[in-house]
Scaffold this motif. Structure first.
Motif, PDB file in Angstrom:
ATOM      1  N   LYS A 118      -0.857   3.904  -0.580  1.00 45.07           N
ATOM      2  CA  LYS A 118      -0.514   3.852  -2.003  1.00 45.07           C
ATOM      3  C   LYS A 118       0.996   3.771  -2.192  1.00 45.07           C
ATOM      4  N   ALA A 119       1.743   4.479  -1.322  1.00 42.88           N
ATOM      5  CA  ALA A 119       3.209   4.467  -1.449  1.00 42.88           C
ATOM      6  C   ALA A 119       3.770   3.060  -1.255  1.00 42.88           C
ATOM      7  N   PHE A 120       3.273   2.356  -0.222  1.00 42.65           N
ATOM      8  CA  PHE A 120       3.729   0.975  -0.016  1.00 42.65           C
ATOM      9  C   PHE A 120       3.262   0.083  -1.168  1.00 42.65           C
ATOM     10  N   GLY A 121       2.033   0.328  -1.644  1.00 40.20           N
ATOM     11  CA  GLY A 121       1.494  -0.471  -2.745  1.00 40.20           C
ATOM     12  C   GLY A 121       2.318  -0.338  -4.010  1.00 40.20           C
ATOM     13  N   LYS A 122       2.778   0.906  -4.308  1.00 40.58           N
ATOM     14  CA  LYS A 122       3.595   1.113  -5.504  1.00 40.58           C
ATOM     15  C   LYS A 122       4.925   0.367  -5.430  1.00 40.58           C
ATOM     16  N   CYS A 123       5.372   0.092  -4.211  1.00 39.24           N
ATOM     17  CA  CYS A 123       6.617  -0.674  -4.041  1.00 39.24           C
ATOM     18  C   CYS A 123       6.403  -2.159  -4.291  1.00 39.24           C
ATOM     19  N   SER A 131      -5.735   5.399 -14.246  1.00 38.42           N
ATOM     20  CA  SER A 131      -6.825   5.092 -13.311  1.00 38.42           C
ATOM     21  C   SER A 131      -6.423   5.319 -11.864  1.00 38.42           C
ATOM     22  N   GLU A 132      -5.119   5.545 -11.636  1.00 41.72           N
ATOM     23  CA  GLU A 132      -4.558   5.701 -10.297  1.00 41.72           C
ATOM     24  C   GLU A 132      -4.865   4.490  -9.421  1.00 41.72           C
ATOM     25  N   ASN A 133      -4.765   3.303 -10.059  1.00 40.51           N
ATOM     26  CA  ASN A 133      -5.032   2.056  -9.343  1.00 40.51           C
ATOM     27  C   ASN A 133      -3.798   1.156  -9.346  1.00 40.51           C
ATOM     28  N   LEU A 134      -3.645   0.414  -8.275  1.00 36.82           N
ATOM     29  CA  LEU A 134      -2.606  -0.612  -8.214  1.00 36.82           C
ATOM     30  C   LEU A 134      -3.067  -1.831  -8.988  1.00 36.82           C
ATOM     31  N   GLU A 135      -2.146  -2.445  -9.736  1.00 37.05           N
ATOM     32  CA  GLU A 135      -2.474  -3.637 -10.526  1.00 37.05           C
ATOM     33  C   GLU A 135      -1.978  -4.866  -9.757  1.00 37.05           C
TER      34      GLU A 135
END
Length: 572
Positions: A118-123, A131-135
């Motif tokens: 998730k940390a890399f995804g947020k970047c 929703s705590e989801n990556l868009e």
């Protein structure tokens, strides 16, 4: 906000801040190759190994990746346009995408490292806190670079499912695959260090973001900080403005293709250098626009002219602008190469003379006159139009330079002339040049203006020998530059120094023949002059004396002055 904000951050803090990063239209295409990516990877790996092996290392240890200069997009306060650092930000995004891909893969996914996914995804993508989801359809990084045909590959890599990009020749694809391979190699050999490695990448790589409140400040700060990089040219910004103003996708592609074609025509095949840069064409177009609007006010900077004030909408008619820019390019390439069959010998001689004028500013009025003729349905290349214009122009520029060798004065004359041209069809420079010519100080000033001597020697050659063809050469010192007191009757070293650079001691000669003539005695030089294609050199080969004396230089000084003054009086 303040003019700029500077706050050292980890790459994670920067990329996952929630802000978007836009590589704008005017930037150059992504250019990092595997060599640069390999250097980055090795530096990161060396830093990581040192922090793991060195017992004295602390949480304060960091690896600095440089600065990023950006400014807030005027249409979206949450978007930063990157002025400097796009190569770094793009490459880091590719690295983080490779790390996300591997961390999220079944092969390497485990409970103690799942938080890094998730940390890399947020970047990389927007994150919905609810929703705590990556868009995945909202990547932080977007490129609109006009001439980058691989933007779609970047978008594909920054999507949820990358697909097959192994066959792509795009630098985005190659560099992404490179990082994937290096991550695989690391995990295969050091799987137990995977968590620490992710932590280091996210928290120990730091960058210095410099966030400005407008483009002008960002450009100024970039120029101040970066004396090694290539700052964006004014034409880069203009290119982006035009591109952004075009709505139709096909028209955007056509514009990008046309721009690329125009730039390729500027390159000299043998050397890779350019005849001139795109900025030059837009400077000419700026003055054409001013002339059409009868504007003789003080000149402003190119970028400011096209982006602010009363001319900021000029670029909106992109088809007209690009058509006329292309015409300007064709005009100046044909003049620069002396390859325009419609220019007769005398007109070409005048252009050749102007190329030795101490300032390139003379080109402005030529561009304006070309479009004035076009706007009025006249033939610019017709002998009855081009030749009187060039003779009048050369005489005016040269007399003005003798009187006052100031770039600002030359500009004022040119502004007066092009406004007069569009206003009443007359080339009125707004100055009494005959008065200058009749002034008793004119002759003394003529011989003092050494910076224009090459242009004077060139004009004298063509006035005296109207059938002289245009050939390559260099200035020959008839009395040689190297002092040899054993060879010259009646000369001493002091006299030689005094007379050497006088205009009467200079003429045109082919480089090869000039080398052959060397620093020889005049009597021997004459034999070399006979082989020259310059008519004046061949005439001097028949000079009855074998000595070239102070009196000969003084006599030629006077002859050049009388010839040119008569030309000036006839044509101003």
């Amino acid at each position: 906000m303040a003019e700029m904000q500077v706050n050292k951050q980890s790459v994670r803090e920067l990329l996952a801040s929630g802000k978007s990063f836009l590589v704008p239209e005017y930037q150059r295409p992504y250019s990092w190759k595997q060599e640069q990516c390999e250097t980055l990877w090795e530096d990161i790996m060396n830093f990581f190994k040192n922090t793991q092996e060195n017992q004295d290392s602390s949480d304060d240890d960091e690896y600095f990746l440089g600065s990023v200069v950006s400014f807030i997009d005027e249409n979206n306060k949450n978007t930063l346009e990157i002025i400097d650092g796009q190569q770094r930000i793009t490459t880091l995004s590719l690295l983080f995408r490779a790390l996300y891909e591997k961390a999220n893969g079944q092969e390497y996914k485990k409970d103690e490292t799942k938080g890094y996914i998730k940390a890399f995804g947020k970047c990389l993508w927007k994150y919905d806190e609810g929703s705590e989801n990556l868009e995945f359809k909202k990547p932080h990084l977007t490129s609109r670079v006009v001439l980058d045909s691989d933007n779609e590959i970047l978008q594909q890599i920054l999507s949820e499912n990358i697909g097959d990009i192994k066959q792509s020749k795009s630098l985005y694809a190659r560099n992404f695959i490179f990082f994937c391979e290096r991550v695989d190699e690391f995990i295969s050999s050091s799987f137990d260090m995977w968590g620490e490695f992710c932590k280091t990448i996210l928290n120990k790589l730091v960058i210095l973001p410099i966030e400005c409140n407008n483009q002008e400040n960002a450009m100024r700060i970039f120029t101040t900080l970066n004396d090694r990089g290539m700052p964006l040219s004014d034409s880069d910004i203009i290119k982006g403005r035009i591109y952004a103003s075009i709505q139709d996708k096909n028209e955007k592609e056509a514009f990008a293709s046309k721009w690329k074609e125009l730039e390729s025509k500027l390159v000299i095949e043998d050397t890779g250098e350019k005849y001139f840069v795109m900025d030059f064409l837009f400077v000419q177009y700026m003055h054409i626009t001013r002339a059409r609007n009868l504007d003789s006010s003080n000149e402003v900077g190119l970028r400011r002219f096209y982006t602010t004030g009363k001319y900021k909408n000029v670029l909106k008619d992109s088809q007209k602008v690009m058509q006329e820019i292309e015409e300007l390019q064709e005009l100046w390439l044909s003049i620069d190469k002396f390859e325009n069959e419609r220019l007769n010998l005398q007109a070409t001689q005048m252009f050749d003379t102007l190329y030795f004028y101490p300032s390139d500013y003379w080109k402005t009025l030529v561009s304006v006159y070309y479009f004035y003729c076009k706007d009025k349905g006249l033939d610019f290349f017709s002998e009855k139009n081009i030749l009187p214009f060039l003779r009048h122009y050369v005489a005016t520029l040269f007399v003005q330079y003798v009187q006052t060798p100031s770039r600002n004065n030359i500009r004022i004359l040119i502004f007066n002339a092009y406004v007069s041209l569009y206003k009443n069809g007359l080339l009125d420079f707004g100055v009494d040049l005959q008065k200058y010519l009749s002034d008793e100080t004119f002759e003394n000033l003529f011989f003092e203006r050494q910076k224009i001597f090459t242009a004077f020697v060139t004009l004298h050659l063509y006035v005296k020998y109207p059938d002289q063809e245009i050939i390559d050469g260099e200035i020959e010192h008839i009395f040689p530059q190297k002092w040899q007191n054993t060879n010259y009757n009646g000369w001493n070293k002091a006299d030689a120094k005094k007379y050497l650079e006088q205009i009467g001691n200079k003429m045109w000669l082919e480089k090869k023949i000039n080398i052959q003539a060397g620093n020889g005695y005049f009597g021997k030089k004459k034999e070399k002059y006979k082989k020259s294609g310059f008519l004046e050199a061949r005439a001097l080969a028949e000079y009855p004396k074998d000595d070239w004396t102070k009196e000969d230089i003084e006599k030629r000084n006077e002859e050049i002055y009388i010839t040119l003054k008569a030309f000036f009086e006839e044509n101003v």
